[in-house]
Design a protein around this motif. Sequence first.
Motif, PDB file in Angstrom:
ATOM      1  N   LEU A 118      -5.151 -14.508   3.490  1.00 23.41           N
ATOM      2  CA  LEU A 118      -3.930 -13.991   2.889  1.00 23.41           C
ATOM      3  C   LEU A 118      -4.297 -13.009   1.775  1.00 23.41           C
ATOM      4  O   LEU A 118      -5.054 -13.351   0.868  1.00 23.41           O
ATOM      5  CB  LEU A 118      -3.083 -15.134   2.312  1.00 23.41           C
ATOM      6  CG  LEU A 118      -1.782 -14.738   1.622  1.00 23.41           C
ATOM      7  CD1 LEU A 118      -0.804 -14.120   2.618  1.00 23.41           C
ATOM      8  CD2 LEU A 118      -1.156 -15.956   0.948  1.00 23.41           C
ATOM      9  N   VAL A 119      -3.799 -11.773   1.861  1.00 16.26           N
ATOM     10  CA  VAL A 119      -4.103 -10.760   0.848  1.00 16.26           C
ATOM     11  C   VAL A 119      -2.854 -10.279   0.103  1.00 16.26           C
ATOM     12  O   VAL A 119      -2.966  -9.704  -0.969  1.00 16.26           O
ATOM     13  CB  VAL A 119      -4.856  -9.547   1.441  1.00 16.26           C
ATOM     14  CG1 VAL A 119      -6.242  -9.954   1.896  1.00 16.26           C
ATOM     15  CG2 VAL A 119      -4.071  -8.898   2.558  1.00 16.26           C
ATOM     16  N   LYS A 120      -1.672 -10.513   0.697  1.00  9.07           N
ATOM     17  CA  LYS A 120      -0.445 -10.079   0.026  1.00  9.07           C
ATOM     18  C   LYS A 120       0.702 -10.994   0.451  1.00  9.07           C
ATOM     19  O   LYS A 120       0.869 -11.284   1.629  1.00  9.07           O
ATOM     20  CB  LYS A 120      -0.104  -8.639   0.394  1.00  9.07           C
ATOM     21  CG  LYS A 120       1.056  -8.072  -0.422  1.00  9.07           C
ATOM     22  CD  LYS A 120       1.604  -6.738   0.102  1.00  9.07           C
ATOM     23  CE  LYS A 120       0.633  -5.606   0.073  1.00  9.07           C
ATOM     24  NZ  LYS A 120       1.257  -4.320   0.477  1.00  9.07           N
ATOM     25  N   ARG A 121       1.468 -11.421  -0.548  1.00 10.96           N
ATOM     26  CA  ARG A 121       2.662 -12.239  -0.301  1.00 10.96           C
ATOM     27  C   ARG A 121       3.828 -11.515  -0.952  1.00 10.96           C
ATOM     28  O   ARG A 121       3.755 -11.134  -2.123  1.00 10.96           O
ATOM     29  CB  ARG A 121       2.481 -13.628  -0.895  1.00 10.96           C
ATOM     30  CG  ARG A 121       3.694 -14.520  -0.749  1.00 10.96           C
ATOM     31  CD  ARG A 121       3.408 -15.924  -1.202  1.00 10.96           C
ATOM     32  NE  ARG A 121       2.676 -16.552  -0.094  1.00 10.96           N
ATOM     33  CZ  ARG A 121       1.785 -17.509  -0.246  1.00 10.96           C
ATOM     34  NH1 ARG A 121       1.486 -17.959  -1.446  1.00 10.96           N
ATOM     35  NH2 ARG A 121       1.180 -18.029   0.789  1.00 10.96           N
ATOM     36  N   GLU A 172       5.996  -8.096  -4.618  1.00 10.24           N
ATOM     37  CA  GLU A 172       4.788  -8.921  -4.482  1.00 10.24           C
ATOM     38  C   GLU A 172       4.824 -10.095  -5.429  1.00 10.24           C
ATOM     39  O   GLU A 172       5.291  -9.985  -6.553  1.00 10.24           O
ATOM     40  CB  GLU A 172       3.535  -8.088  -4.772  1.00 10.24           C
ATOM     41  CG  GLU A 172       3.003  -7.373  -3.569  1.00 10.24           C
ATOM     42  CD  GLU A 172       1.638  -6.755  -3.818  1.00 10.24           C
ATOM     43  OE1 GLU A 172       0.666  -7.510  -4.029  1.00 10.24           O
ATOM     44  OE2 GLU A 172       1.567  -5.513  -3.807  1.00 10.24           O
ATOM     45  N   SER A 173       4.295 -11.202  -4.938  1.00 14.38           N
ATOM     46  CA  SER A 173       4.103 -12.362  -5.800  1.00 14.38           C
ATOM     47  C   SER A 173       2.625 -12.705  -5.793  1.00 14.38           C
ATOM     48  O   SER A 173       1.884 -12.265  -4.914  1.00 14.38           O
ATOM     49  CB  SER A 173       4.968 -13.528  -5.318  1.00 14.38           C
ATOM     50  OG  SER A 173       4.715 -13.826  -3.971  1.00 14.38           O
ATOM     51  N   ASN A 227       4.129 -11.799   4.732  1.00 12.01           N
ATOM     52  CA  ASN A 227       2.742 -12.077   4.360  1.00 12.01           C
ATOM     53  C   ASN A 227       1.823 -11.107   5.095  1.00 12.01           C
ATOM     54  O   ASN A 227       2.022 -10.821   6.277  1.00 12.01           O
ATOM     55  CB  ASN A 227       2.327 -13.502   4.713  1.00 12.01           C
ATOM     56  CG  ASN A 227       3.025 -14.547   3.855  1.00 12.01           C
ATOM     57  OD1 ASN A 227       3.627 -14.223   2.844  1.00 12.01           O
ATOM     58  ND2 ASN A 227       2.938 -15.790   4.266  1.00 12.01           N
ATOM     59  N   THR A 228       0.777 -10.649   4.406  1.00 12.28           N
ATOM     60  CA  THR A 228      -0.217  -9.750   4.996  1.00 12.28           C
ATOM     61  C   THR A 228      -1.576 -10.428   4.919  1.00 12.28           C
ATOM     62  O   THR A 228      -1.955 -10.970   3.878  1.00 12.28           O
ATOM     63  CB  THR A 228      -0.264  -8.395   4.253  1.00 12.28           C
ATOM     64  OG1 THR A 228       1.046  -7.826   4.268  1.00 12.28           O
ATOM     65  CG2 THR A 228      -1.255  -7.450   4.902  1.00 12.28           C
ATOM     66  N   MET A 263      -2.964  -8.313   9.833  1.00 11.18           N
ATOM     67  CA  MET A 263      -1.853  -9.038  10.443  1.00 11.18           C
ATOM     68  C   MET A 263      -0.748  -9.152   9.400  1.00 11.18           C
ATOM     69  O   MET A 263      -0.993  -9.505   8.256  1.00 11.18           O
ATOM     70  CB  MET A 263      -2.290 -10.436  10.894  1.00 11.18           C
ATOM     71  CG  MET A 263      -1.147 -11.300  11.404  1.00 11.18           C
ATOM     72  SD  MET A 263      -1.675 -12.874  12.128  1.00 11.18           S
ATOM     73  CE  MET A 263      -2.210 -13.790  10.678  1.00 11.18           C
ATOM     74  N   VAL A 264       0.471  -8.835   9.816  1.00  6.37           N
ATOM     75  CA  VAL A 264       1.631  -8.973   8.946  1.00  6.37           C
ATOM     76  C   VAL A 264       2.644  -9.815   9.694  1.00  6.37           C
ATOM     77  O   VAL A 264       2.933  -9.546  10.859  1.00  6.37           O
ATOM     78  CB  VAL A 264       2.255  -7.597   8.606  1.00  6.37           C
ATOM     79  CG1 VAL A 264       3.514  -7.762   7.759  1.00  6.37           C
ATOM     80  CG2 VAL A 264       1.248  -6.706   7.907  1.00  6.37           C
TER      81      VAL A 264
END
Length: 151
Positions: A65-68, A78-79, A146-147, A135-136
């Motif tokens: 997970l790199v971006k939420r 973004e969080s 999520n990314t 993957m998103v």
Amino acid sequence: MIIRNINLEIMKLKKLSRRMFTIAALAAVGLAGTSLASCSRSSDNNDPIITAVPIEQAIIGTWKLVKREGKVGGQFVESPVTESYEVYEANGVYKRYNDRALTNLVGGGTYRIENDILVLASRSRYKLEINGNTMVYTSSDGSKRNTYTKQ
């Protein structure tokens, strides 16, 4: 005598200018020939053929997970991201870990893919997009995204 010397000088200049013109013309033809010619033909293309991998195969592996993101006022915001890894296996099992060594299992279950929709055993549904090592997935209501990157 002076006229004869002048005539000789004029003749030398004419010969020199003909030679210079010939050299310049050959250089121009050579330059034009090399700039228009290519080293290979398009039929000689040796690039590998890239074929699309079905999403069912592309998801298999470990993803970090790199971006939420969550929607606030219609915009994704973004969080903070905590360390999280998801492992998708070919047999339809997924596992979620919160450490890089994949030793601290925090969740998991089964999954399936239906028309680019990731369906988890918990009945959660996500729109799934995989492009290379990225993957998103977006929640079915569009409120969360999520990314991940493939490890």
